[in-house]
Design a protein around this motif. Structure first.
Motif, mmCIF file in Angstrom:
data_model
loop_
_atom_site.group_PDB
_atom_site.id
_atom_site.type_symbol
_atom_site.label_atom_id
_atom_site.label_comp_id
_atom_site.label_asym_id
_atom_site.label_seq_id
_atom_site.Cartn_x
_atom_site.Cartn_y
_atom_site.Cartn_z
ATOM 1 N N ASP A 52 -51.004 18.964 97.593
ATOM 2 C CA ASP A 52 -49.988 17.999 98.015
ATOM 3 C C ASP A 52 -49.059 18.502 99.102
ATOM 4 O O ASP A 52 -48.125 17.812 99.477
ATOM 5 N N LYS A 53 -49.300 19.694 99.598
ATOM 6 C CA LYS A 53 -48.351 20.230 100.580
ATOM 7 C C LYS A 53 -49.054 20.947 101.732
ATOM 8 O O LYS A 53 -50.147 21.495 101.560
ATOM 9 N N ALA A 54 -48.367 20.950 102.861
ATOM 10 C CA ALA A 54 -48.789 21.829 103.955
ATOM 11 C C ALA A 54 -48.353 23.250 103.575
ATOM 12 O O ALA A 54 -47.506 23.428 102.698
ATOM 13 N N LEU A 55 -48.925 24.237 104.250
ATOM 14 C CA LEU A 55 -48.567 25.622 103.925
ATOM 15 C C LEU A 55 -48.110 26.342 105.179
ATOM 16 O O LEU A 55 -48.672 26.138 106.262
ATOM 17 N N LEU A 56 -47.104 27.177 105.000
ATOM 18 C CA LEU A 56 -46.712 28.060 106.099
ATOM 19 C C LEU A 56 -46.881 29.500 105.628
ATOM 20 O O LEU A 56 -46.160 29.964 104.744
ATOM 21 N N PHE A 57 -47.900 30.163 106.204
ATOM 22 C CA PHE A 57 -48.107 31.576 105.883
ATOM 23 C C PHE A 57 -47.181 32.387 106.781
ATOM 24 O O PHE A 57 -47.282 32.320 108.003
ATOM 25 N N LYS A 58 -46.298 33.144 106.173
ATOM 26 C CA LYS A 58 -45.357 33.935 106.975
ATOM 27 C C LYS A 58 -45.984 35.254 107.431
ATOM 28 O O LYS A 58 -45.568 35.820 108.438
ATOM 29 N N LYS A 59 -46.967 35.728 106.664
ATOM 30 C CA LYS A 59 -47.612 37.013 107.037
ATOM 31 C C LYS A 59 -49.108 36.896 106.806
ATOM 32 O O LYS A 59 -49.623 37.344 105.770
ATOM 33 N N ALA A 60 -49.793 36.275 107.754
ATOM 34 C CA ALA A 60 -51.240 36.102 107.591
ATOM 35 C C ALA A 60 -51.979 37.248 108.261
ATOM 36 O O ALA A 60 -51.718 37.569 109.432
ATOM 37 N N GLY A 61 -52.885 37.866 107.503
ATOM 38 C CA GLY A 61 -53.708 38.925 108.076
ATOM 39 C C GLY A 61 -52.918 40.180 108.364
ATOM 40 O O GLY A 61 -51.692 40.195 108.221
#
Ligand SMILES: Cc1cc2nc3c(=O)[nH]c(=O)nc-3n(C[C@H](O)[C@H](O)[C@H](O)COP(=O)(O)O)c2cc1C
Length: 539
Positions: A52-61
């Motif tokens: 139900d939500k968009a996601l914001l990855f603050k530290k991807a990879g």
């Protein structure tokens, strides 16, 4: 190299950057912020899993990139990007798409997306968050790319969206297989032995993606500002001549190689929820990476079969198809009321339409006009004005009670289909089906065609003193007599009707209304007019 940026343009270069929209989604409660470090291999599972939500990855990879996912993955988010409520979204899109757009070129030193410029040996695509997506994909992907090209034959700009699969530090695969303007432009280049310069933005405002996936004859760069509804600042790419939005987050400049379709690309989880097969495709060679100092990256949910209602491409495509459908319907029939594309149908192919029937054949004309105008449509269902076409229960009820397969279905054969549709089994043409789920015209008010629901009594004071007075004022349904006498019970009304019956003063018509009659037979109800012929009754 980091550049110092001074700005002279009055255009707000942050209003349509992705980061600003992401902040809006967080404020709306539409986006979950993932603060912990997430390996690239984990991202797609998390994106698909958070329904139900968009996601914001603050530290991807390992590079710790900020990556926004699914920012267009719901109608609510898309409406927020357009700046209107959900029910106004497709009308507003139609209005904006029809508007001319103005782009204003700004110098490189004013363009936020040129704050960081990497060329030559500094180019390293492997440091960008290409991430593994679907189980059988051919590589890791950046799926939110918008490509800007200029057709060398006409000088016109073309904008589209194409995925990028990582090959090495300076090359990606891409997919230019399906018919598109880019395919036409590129194959002509290859035939002339030329490469085709291209610049990708890979993290943009949803309206830019909308513009990219809208096909228009002539200049397409202007579509960016048409969709935004205001002038857009563009900047000339550093290593080719292509203009792109200066407020993008990240840019990859380069070219599609002149060798043509030379390398296998794919498979890739596609918008219909199946894999697009591996095929030969061109190579994109990167000649510059430019970005904002605080660049945010973007990824999409693409081909997750049972979650297509949260796939960015699908939600966008639904809205666009609804806008196109409404435009066609307005020209075809007197009163189209609503359209709704089923997000989960696999590729914007199943449309529900609500109309007020004005003429015999309106429903069928709506169906044939839509199939004539929108190739990707495969199934069209038409309903009357009393059906909420977004309510599955109502739709099923109408389908079950207003549709006869032998008379209400239109099947068109040999129609152009979508190449990705696995049910075509490789054919280019297939069938379209229209389902006329409307009531027969001209039967409004007839009780066998009237929808049942509980009577809502108004509780108004009595208008009549007796059942006889109520019926002398005109024929009435039982509930109208109950209401007219201000009853909160109803049983005494049945008794009052019986009193009239005993006196030979009660009649009933075919729809069940009670009449006051003077020539009835005491003890029986007079039938006023003729009853509906129903062969099943009394058989
Ligand atoms: C997220 C997304 C990714 C897409 N990826 C591709 C792709 O890899 N290859 C392709 O041919 N079309 C792709 N499309 C569809 C094209 O972008 C679309 O048909 C566009 O209108 C083509 O533009 P053009 O005809 O101006 O070149 C994608 C669409 C979306 C929304």
């Amino acid at each position: 190299m980091d550049k110092k940026v001074t700005r002279s343009t009055s255009i707000d270069l942050d209003k349509y950057r992705l980061r600003t929209f992401v902040k809006r989604l967080v404020d709306m409660g539409e986006m979950e912020v993932v603060n912990e470090a997430v390996p690239l291999t984990k991202m797609s599972e998390m994106i698909e899993g958070r329904k139900d939500k968009a996601l914001l990855f603050k530290k991807a990879g390992p590079q710790g990139h900020e990556v926004a996912a699914k920012v267009m993955g719901s109608r609510k988010r898309l409406a927020a990007a357009i700046g209107v409520s959900e029910d106004k979204a497709f009308d507003e899109l139609l209005r904006r798409t029809a508007q001319p757009g103005e782009v204003v070129e700004i110098p490189s030193n004013e363009a936020p997306v040129h704050e960081v410029v990497l060329t030559g040996d500094d180019i390293d695509l492997t440091r960008l968050p290409f991430h593994p997506q679907h189980e059988f994909d051919g590589s890791c992907y950046i799926s939110a790319g918008i490509d800007y090209t200029i057709d060398p034959a006409t000088g016109r700009s073309n904008v589209g969206s194409r995925r990028l699969s990582l090959r090495n530090k300076t090359e990606t695969g891409t997919n230019i297989t399906a018919p598109s303007d880019l395919k036409r432009i590129y194959t002509a280049c290859v035939a002339r032995g030329e490469k085709l310069p291209v610049t990708f933005t890979i993290a943009s405002h949803p309206l830019d993606m909308f513009a990219a996936t809208t096909r228009k004859p002539g200049e397409e760069l202007q579509l960016i500002s048409s969709l935004r509804g205001e002038p857009a600042a563009v900047v000339r790419s550093i290593t080719n001549n292509i203009m792109v939005p200066a407020d993008a987050e990240v840019i990859l400049e380069g070219y599609f190689c002149q060798e043509g379709y030379v390398e296998p690309e794919g498979p890739y989880g596609e918008y219909m929820g199946y894999y697009g097969a591996i095929h030969m495709d061109p190579i994109f060679k990167c000649t510059a990476i430019t970005m904002r100092k605080d660049a945010m990256f973007q990824t999409l949910l693409h081909g997750s079969a049972f979650d297509l209602d949260q796939s960015d491409a699908n939600v966008m495509s639904c809205l666009r198809t609804e806008a196109e459908a409404m435009k066609i319907l307005k020209a075809a029939i007197p009163e189209p009321l609503d359209v709704y594309l089923i997000e989960t149908g696999g590729g914007s192919n199943t449309l529900r339409v609500k109309i007020k029937q004005r003429r015999p054949g309106d429903a069928r004309f709506a169906i044939s006009s839509l199939f004539g105008g929108i190739m990707r449509l495969k199934h069209v269902f038409v309903f009357d004005e009393d059906i909420d076409i977004r309510d599955q229960k109502q739709v099923e009820w109408a389908m079950g009670t207003r549709f006869q397969a032998d008379t209400d279905m239109i099947i068109l054969q040999g129609m152009m289909g979508m190449t990705m549709d696995p049910s075509l089994q490789g054919r280019r043409t297939g069938a379209k089906a229209g389902f006329d789920c409307t009531r027969p015209l001209g039967k409004d008010g007839q009780i066998p065609f009237t929808r049942c629901a509980a009577k809502v009594y108004s509780g108004a004071p009595a208008k009549f003193k007796s059942v006889e007075e109520a019926l002398q004022a005109g024929p009435k349904y039982y509930s109208q007599v109950v209401e007219g006498l201000g009853s909160q019970d109803g049983r005494e009304i049945a008794m009052g009707l019986d009193e009239l019956r005993q006196k030979g003063k009660l009649g009933r018509d075919r729809d069940g209304r009670y009449h006051f009659v003077s020539d009835g037979k005491p003890g029986t109800t007079k039938i006023v007019g003729e009853l509906y012929h129903d062969p099943n009754h009394g058989a």
